[in-house]
Design a protein around this motif. Structure first.
Motif, PDB file in Angstrom:
ATOM      1  N   GLU A  71     -34.492  -7.735 -28.072  1.00  0.00           N
ATOM      2  CA  GLU A  71     -33.474  -7.945 -29.105  1.00  0.00           C
ATOM      3  C   GLU A  71     -32.105  -8.187 -28.463  1.00  0.00           C
ATOM      4  O   GLU A  71     -31.333  -9.038 -28.916  1.00  0.00           O
ATOM      5  CB  GLU A  71     -33.399  -6.742 -30.047  1.00  0.00           C
ATOM      6  N   LEU A  72     -31.803  -7.421 -27.411  1.00  0.00           N
ATOM      7  CA  LEU A  72     -30.527  -7.610 -26.702  1.00  0.00           C
ATOM      8  C   LEU A  72     -30.446  -9.006 -26.078  1.00  0.00           C
ATOM      9  O   LEU A  72     -29.406  -9.667 -26.142  1.00  0.00           O
ATOM     10  CB  LEU A  72     -30.353  -6.546 -25.624  1.00  0.00           C
ATOM     11  N   ILE A  73     -31.532  -9.435 -25.472  1.00  0.00           N
ATOM     12  CA  ILE A  73     -31.556 -10.766 -24.861  1.00  0.00           C
ATOM     13  C   ILE A  73     -31.328 -11.826 -25.925  1.00  0.00           C
ATOM     14  O   ILE A  73     -30.507 -12.731 -25.760  1.00  0.00           O
ATOM     15  CB  ILE A  73     -32.884 -11.004 -24.105  1.00  0.00           C
ATOM     16  N   ASP A  74     -32.049 -11.712 -27.037  1.00  0.00           N
ATOM     17  CA  ASP A  74     -31.906 -12.686 -28.115  1.00  0.00           C
ATOM     18  C   ASP A  74     -30.478 -12.719 -28.641  1.00  0.00           C
ATOM     19  O   ASP A  74     -29.897 -13.790 -28.823  1.00  0.00           O
ATOM     20  CB  ASP A  74     -32.892 -12.347 -29.251  1.00  0.00           C
ATOM     21  N   PHE A  75     -29.890 -11.545 -28.857  1.00  0.00           N
ATOM     22  CA  PHE A  75     -28.527 -11.460 -29.380  1.00  0.00           C
ATOM     23  C   PHE A  75     -27.531 -12.101 -28.415  1.00  0.00           C
ATOM     24  O   PHE A  75     -26.682 -12.896 -28.807  1.00  0.00           O
ATOM     25  CB  PHE A  75     -28.161  -9.992 -29.640  1.00  0.00           C
ATOM     26  N   ASN A  76     -27.637 -11.778 -27.123  1.00  0.00           N
ATOM     27  CA  ASN A  76     -26.697 -12.328 -26.143  1.00  0.00           C
ATOM     28  C   ASN A  76     -26.890 -13.824 -25.934  1.00  0.00           C
ATOM     29  O   ASN A  76     -25.925 -14.549 -25.704  1.00  0.00           O
ATOM     30  CB  ASN A  76     -26.811 -11.562 -24.829  1.00  0.00           C
TER      31      ASN A  76
ATOM     32  N   SER B 252     -34.809 -17.062 -16.041  1.00  0.00           N
ATOM     33  CA  SER B 252     -34.172 -18.383 -15.964  1.00  0.00           C
ATOM     34  C   SER B 252     -33.509 -18.789 -17.272  1.00  0.00           C
ATOM     35  O   SER B 252     -33.512 -19.953 -17.660  1.00  0.00           O
ATOM     36  CB  SER B 252     -35.189 -19.450 -15.548  1.00  0.00           C
ATOM     37  N   LEU B 253     -32.941 -17.821 -17.974  1.00  0.00           N
ATOM     38  CA  LEU B 253     -32.259 -18.111 -19.233  1.00  0.00           C
ATOM     39  C   LEU B 253     -30.780 -18.400 -19.029  1.00  0.00           C
ATOM     40  O   LEU B 253     -30.181 -19.137 -19.806  1.00  0.00           O
ATOM     41  CB  LEU B 253     -32.415 -16.927 -20.199  1.00  0.00           C
ATOM     42  N   VAL B 254     -30.196 -17.791 -17.996  1.00  0.00           N
ATOM     43  CA  VAL B 254     -28.768 -17.921 -17.751  1.00  0.00           C
ATOM     44  C   VAL B 254     -28.491 -18.078 -16.263  1.00  0.00           C
ATOM     45  O   VAL B 254     -29.349 -17.822 -15.427  1.00  0.00           O
ATOM     46  CB  VAL B 254     -27.993 -16.685 -18.279  1.00  0.00           C
ATOM     47  N   PHE B 255     -27.276 -18.497 -15.963  1.00  0.00           N
ATOM     48  CA  PHE B 255     -26.778 -18.524 -14.586  1.00  0.00           C
ATOM     49  C   PHE B 255     -25.286 -18.244 -14.651  1.00  0.00           C
ATOM     50  O   PHE B 255     -24.680 -18.272 -15.717  1.00  0.00           O
ATOM     51  CB  PHE B 255     -27.087 -19.859 -13.895  1.00  0.00           C
TER      52      PHE B 255
ATOM     53  N   THR C 253     -30.859 -24.594 -18.953  1.00  0.00           N
ATOM     54  CA  THR C 253     -31.623 -25.534 -19.777  1.00  0.00           C
ATOM     55  C   THR C 253     -32.737 -24.797 -20.511  1.00  0.00           C
ATOM     56  O   THR C 253     -32.962 -25.025 -21.693  1.00  0.00           O
ATOM     57  CB  THR C 253     -32.223 -26.638 -18.881  1.00  0.00           C
ATOM     58  N   ARG C 254     -33.403 -23.898 -19.800  1.00  0.00           N
ATOM     59  CA  ARG C 254     -34.479 -23.117 -20.435  1.00  0.00           C
ATOM     60  C   ARG C 254     -33.914 -22.236 -21.550  1.00  0.00           C
ATOM     61  O   ARG C 254     -34.538 -22.083 -22.602  1.00  0.00           O
ATOM     62  CB  ARG C 254     -35.198 -22.252 -19.403  1.00  0.00           C
ATOM     63  N   GLY C 255     -32.745 -21.679 -21.340  1.00  0.00           N
ATOM     64  CA  GLY C 255     -32.109 -20.878 -22.375  1.00  0.00           C
ATOM     65  C   GLY C 255     -31.850 -21.683 -23.638  1.00  0.00           C
ATOM     66  O   GLY C 255     -32.115 -21.224 -24.750  1.00  0.00           O
ATOM     67  N   TYR C 256     -31.347 -22.919 -23.466  1.00  0.00           N
ATOM     68  CA  TYR C 256     -31.126 -23.788 -24.623  1.00  0.00           C
ATOM     69  C   TYR C 256     -32.450 -24.141 -25.311  1.00  0.00           C
ATOM     70  O   TYR C 256     -32.529 -24.173 -26.536  1.00  0.00           O
ATOM     71  CB  TYR C 256     -30.403 -25.077 -24.207  1.00  0.00           C
TER      72      TYR C 256
END
Length: 141
Positions: free
Chosen positions: A5-10, A49-52, A63-66
């Motif tokens: 949930e935290l990951i999704d929210f951020n 690999s969601l953020v950098f 890109t994977r995050g988007y």
């Protein structure tokens, strides 16, 4: 409050363009997490690999995050991965059961093969005998 949930929210906060630094990740109440939890969450998001981070240690979506956000968010992604692994596990079970049935059938065919072979030989011999008898009978007329 669960990590997914935290990951999704951020991820959604980052999508909205909020300027977040590596130790400023937030809980679902939009309050900044303490440094230890924030760093652990950042590491998890980075390992997925969601953020950098850019040169100013601001967090940017990868890109994977988007792609994950475009497909319904991190929670949906986790659920899809779980469904996929459940499907693969069921498929493996079905494949295993199928191979057991195939093995039993192959054993049965091998057990019955000699009898089938003898029936075919006897049938062939009877056909030859009947053909010869028919030739003899047609020559007598």
């Amino acid at each position: 409050m669960n990590v997914n949930e935290l990951i999704d929210f951020n991820l959604n906060l980052l999508k909205e363009g909020l300027d977040i630094r590596a130790l400023e990740l937030r809980n679902t109440d939009n309050k900044i997490l303490d440094d230890e939890k924030s760093l652990a969450l950042f590491k998890r998001m980075h390992s997925e690999s969601l953020v950098f981070t850019d040169q100013f240690t601001r967090i940017q979506l990868s890109t994977r995050g988007y792609e994950i956000l475009a497909n319904g968010g991190w929670l949906k992604n986790v659920e899809d991965e779980k469904n996929k692994s459940d499907f693969l596990a069921q498929k493996e079970i079905i494949d295993f059961e199928k191979s057991k049935v195939d093995l039993e059938l192959a054993k049965k065919v091998l057990r019955e093969y000699p009898y089938t072979k003898w029936f075919a030989r006897i049938g062939f011999a009877i056909a030859i005998i009947l053909a010869v008898l028919e030739i003899i009978r047609s020559n007598e007329k």
